[in-house]
Motif scaffolding. Structure first.
Motif, mmCIF file in Angstrom:
data_model
loop_
_atom_site.group_PDB
_atom_site.id
_atom_site.type_symbol
_atom_site.label_atom_id
_atom_site.label_comp_id
_atom_site.label_asym_id
_atom_site.label_seq_id
_atom_site.Cartn_x
_atom_site.Cartn_y
_atom_site.Cartn_z
ATOM 1 N N TYR A 94 0.859 -1.191 0.000
ATOM 2 C CA TYR A 94 0.000 0.000 0.000
ATOM 3 C C TYR A 94 0.884 1.225 0.000
ATOM 4 C CZ TYR A 94 -3.561 3.335 1.515
ATOM 5 O OH TYR A 94 -4.412 4.416 1.596
ATOM 6 N N ASP A 100 -14.800 -1.811 11.638
ATOM 7 C CA ASP A 100 -14.157 -0.500 11.518
ATOM 8 C C ASP A 100 -13.211 -0.265 12.689
ATOM 9 O OD1 ASP A 100 -15.504 -0.186 9.171
ATOM 10 O OD2 ASP A 100 -16.565 1.651 9.748
ATOM 11 N N SER A 134 -8.626 3.632 7.492
ATOM 12 C CA SER A 134 -8.038 3.275 6.196
ATOM 13 C C SER A 134 -7.495 1.854 6.297
ATOM 14 C CB SER A 134 -6.911 4.243 5.824
ATOM 15 O OG SER A 134 -7.421 5.563 5.691
ATOM 16 N N ALA A 135 -8.106 0.950 5.572
ATOM 17 C CA ALA A 135 -7.900 -0.479 5.759
ATOM 18 C C ALA A 135 -6.442 -0.910 5.775
ATOM 19 C CB ALA A 135 -8.644 -1.247 4.662
ATOM 20 N N HIS A 179 -14.721 -0.267 6.493
ATOM 21 C CA HIS A 179 -13.428 0.426 6.453
ATOM 22 C C HIS A 179 -12.247 -0.533 6.528
ATOM 23 C CE1 HIS A 179 -14.268 4.780 6.386
ATOM 24 N NE2 HIS A 179 -15.450 4.402 6.838
ATOM 25 N N GLN A 195 -10.557 -1.636 1.084
ATOM 26 C CA GLN A 195 -10.040 -0.440 0.415
ATOM 27 C C GLN A 195 -9.213 -0.883 -0.794
ATOM 28 O OE1 GLN A 195 -7.433 1.756 2.972
ATOM 29 N NE2 GLN A 195 -7.418 3.584 1.705
ATOM 30 N N LYS A 196 -9.069 -0.012 -1.755
ATOM 31 C CA LYS A 196 -8.169 -0.267 -2.877
ATOM 32 C C LYS A 196 -6.722 -0.119 -2.409
ATOM 33 C CE LYS A 196 -11.286 1.450 -6.501
ATOM 34 N NZ LYS A 196 -11.423 2.400 -7.629
ATOM 35 N N THR A 197 -5.827 -0.899 -3.005
ATOM 36 C CA THR A 197 -4.397 -0.706 -2.744
ATOM 37 C C THR A 197 -3.789 0.260 -3.754
ATOM 38 O OG1 THR A 197 -3.936 -2.715 -4.017
ATOM 39 C CG2 THR A 197 -4.047 -2.933 -1.618
ATOM 40 N N ARG A 241 -11.396 -3.025 -4.582
ATOM 41 C CA ARG A 241 -11.325 -3.006 -3.126
ATOM 42 C C ARG A 241 -10.971 -4.385 -2.613
ATOM 43 N NH1 ARG A 241 -15.833 -1.058 0.558
ATOM 44 N NH2 ARG A 241 -16.895 -2.731 -0.502
ATOM 45 N N SER A 252 -8.320 -5.555 4.153
ATOM 46 C CA SER A 252 -7.090 -5.009 4.726
ATOM 47 C C SER A 252 -5.936 -5.991 4.570
ATOM 48 C CB SER A 252 -7.298 -4.703 6.212
ATOM 49 O OG SER A 252 -6.077 -4.471 6.859
#
Length: 465
Positions: free
Chosen positions: A126, A214, A218-219, A248, A251-253, A259, A262
């Motif tokens: 990330y 959550d 930000s994951a 949450h 997320q996209k890397t 998505r 994490s």
């Protein structure tokens, strides 16, 4: 003087006091990335490459010493427990030691040593993370005695954690209590630390803790996971955690990638894998059976239809005295702009059918307690209920309630009992024979809300007190 201290002096000339914030630490003396005694770190690195570590807090940087130690359930809670921890990439072999605890240090005469599984992990997957290679280590303790206090530690044979205690469950039903948190999510170290620590003061002997999604905002951002682990400190290594995945945690890397869960989730938690579910749901959907109480953990972000069949199977084949479901998204969302219609349409009927007692949610960043009464021709004067529904928040991010929407849930058979905005909460749930006691506490430790479910195990009737 060691060479690393000479290097520190060179760095210090470049970094003057006005450039250092009060929250930053100079970490070179103990930082493995600039320890010239470790040849694998100096052969190919330049001083400028090492210097980039200075904008990390010392509690973000891995070393040979184990950090981010956390316990999870992985199988029968009366005989198994999983532990996971992190080190820098120089630790190639690692171990966990365990023994039955004693009132003195003689337990060290009866240690069992287990080799750990090691997973190398690149934080730089990330872009917002530093490109550090770390190792995650995991061990599953198996064959433990029920209802026993164990002491364990983790390390590489030279660098060990402290000794840490936990207690296994009984095989049969017995009273216990646990803690539940809604979203921590934002500004975690500053504002969630006091909540989890007050919860520990309030219920230090809790058998486990549910984090209802959550955990971070930000994951993939490792800084936020570092905050989460630092906020809880030793509590994560002593209370067994049941983490629930939230939106949450996805997320996209990169801008062009889909998505994804994490990148830290599976390396840092060692959770049950439901082999009959798709890989995408592994370690995000699972079941814990604790002393005749079923805890069903759902992923309310992905593959909902597949989980509907899973719910039918797990609830339909369980004869547990109490049945608890936890998912991140609130079945009866109290906040503006939130609506988990799928759960009300497909999951709630199953909760009704199979007698789910308690549903624990997050996501909406406010507090709501409500219930689904048993509808009768006598306008529900019986006082019987099906399920108690909770939405809560433990972090500082807060939303407003949508009263009109909440009132609209009456058509789904839902009655709201209490709402509260702008308050951080934690909850303690106690199970004692035919009584489940639910108490919500504020961050100050003050009791704010209390509900008791009384249950007739013969008829299945439940009453809310």
């Amino acid at each position: 003087m060691r060479i690393q201290n000479l290097l520190f002096a060179q760095y210090f000339i470049l970094i003057t006091f006005p450039l250092m914030s009060s929250s930053q630490s100079l970490v070179s003396i103990s930082n493995p990335f600039i320890d010239t005694s470790e040849s694998n770190y100096i052969q190919n690195d330049t001083l400028s490459h090492k210097l980039h570590n200075f904008d990390l807090h010392h509690w973000e940087i891995p070393s040979k010493d184990p950090d981010r130690i956390i316990l999870n359930f992985n199988g029968d809670p009366s005989s198994r427990r999983a532990v996971t921890w992190r080190t820098d990439s120089s630790v190639k072999k690692s171990f966990a030691q365990i023994a039955l605890a004693s009132a003195n240090s003689n337990f060290t005469n009866n240690l069992i040593t287990l080799s750990a599984s090691i997973e190398e992990f690149d934080l730089g997957i990330y872009k917002s993370n530093k490109s550090l290679i770390v190792n995650y280590h995991s061990v599953v303790f198996d064959g433990l005695n029920p209802n026993s206090i164990y002491v364990y530690r983790v390390g590489n044979g030279e660098n060990w954690s402290e000794w840490i205690q936990f207690k296994t469950a009984k095989r049969e039903y017995s009273p216990f209590q646990f803690v539940y948190f809604g979203d921590a999510q934002n500004d975690i170290l500053n504002h969630w630390s006091r909540v989890i620590r007050k919860a520990y003061q309030t219920a230090p002997n809790a058998s486990f803790v549910i984090h209802a999604g959550d955990l971070v905002d930000s994951a993939h951002r490792d800084y936020e996971w570092a905050q989460w682990f630092k906020a809880g400190g030793f509590i994560h290594s002593q209370w067994t955690a049941i983490p629930v995945v939230g939106n949450h945690e996805f997320q996209k890397t990169t801008k062009s990638s889909p998505r994804k869960l994490s990148i830290q989730w599976r390396p840092q938690f060692t959770l049950p894998i439901e082999e009959n579910l798709s890989n995408k749901l592994h370690e995000t959907v699972y079941t814990v059976n604790y002393q005749d109480v079923l805890i069903l953990v759902l992923n309310s972000t992905d593959n909902l239809d597949e989980q509907t069949e899973y719910i039918k199977d797990k609830l339909g084949n369980s004869d547990a005295r109490w049945k608890i479901v936890t998912s991140h998204h609130s079945v009866f969302s109290p906040a503006k702009g939130r609506d988990f219609e799928y759960a009300r349409k497909y999951w709630k009927p199953l909760f009704d059918k199979y007698g789910v007692d308690l549903v624990l949610n997050g996501h909406d960043h406010l507090y709501a307690r409500g219930h689904v009464p048993i509808m009768t021709t006598d306008l529900d004067k019986s006082g019987k209920i099906n399920t108690l529904y909770i939405t809560s928040v433990s972090g500082p991010k807060q939303y407003k309630a949508d009263i009109q929407k909440i009132n609209g849930y009456k058509s789904d058979g839902y009655a709201v009992d209490i709402l509260k905005e702008e308050t951080q909460f934690f909850q303690v749930i106690s199970v004692n024979n035919d009584k489940l006691t639910y108490i919500a506490y504020t961050a100050l430790g003050d009791e704010y809300d209390k509900a008791i479910i009384l249950k007739d195990f013969t008829s299945g009737d439940k009453f809310l007190k």
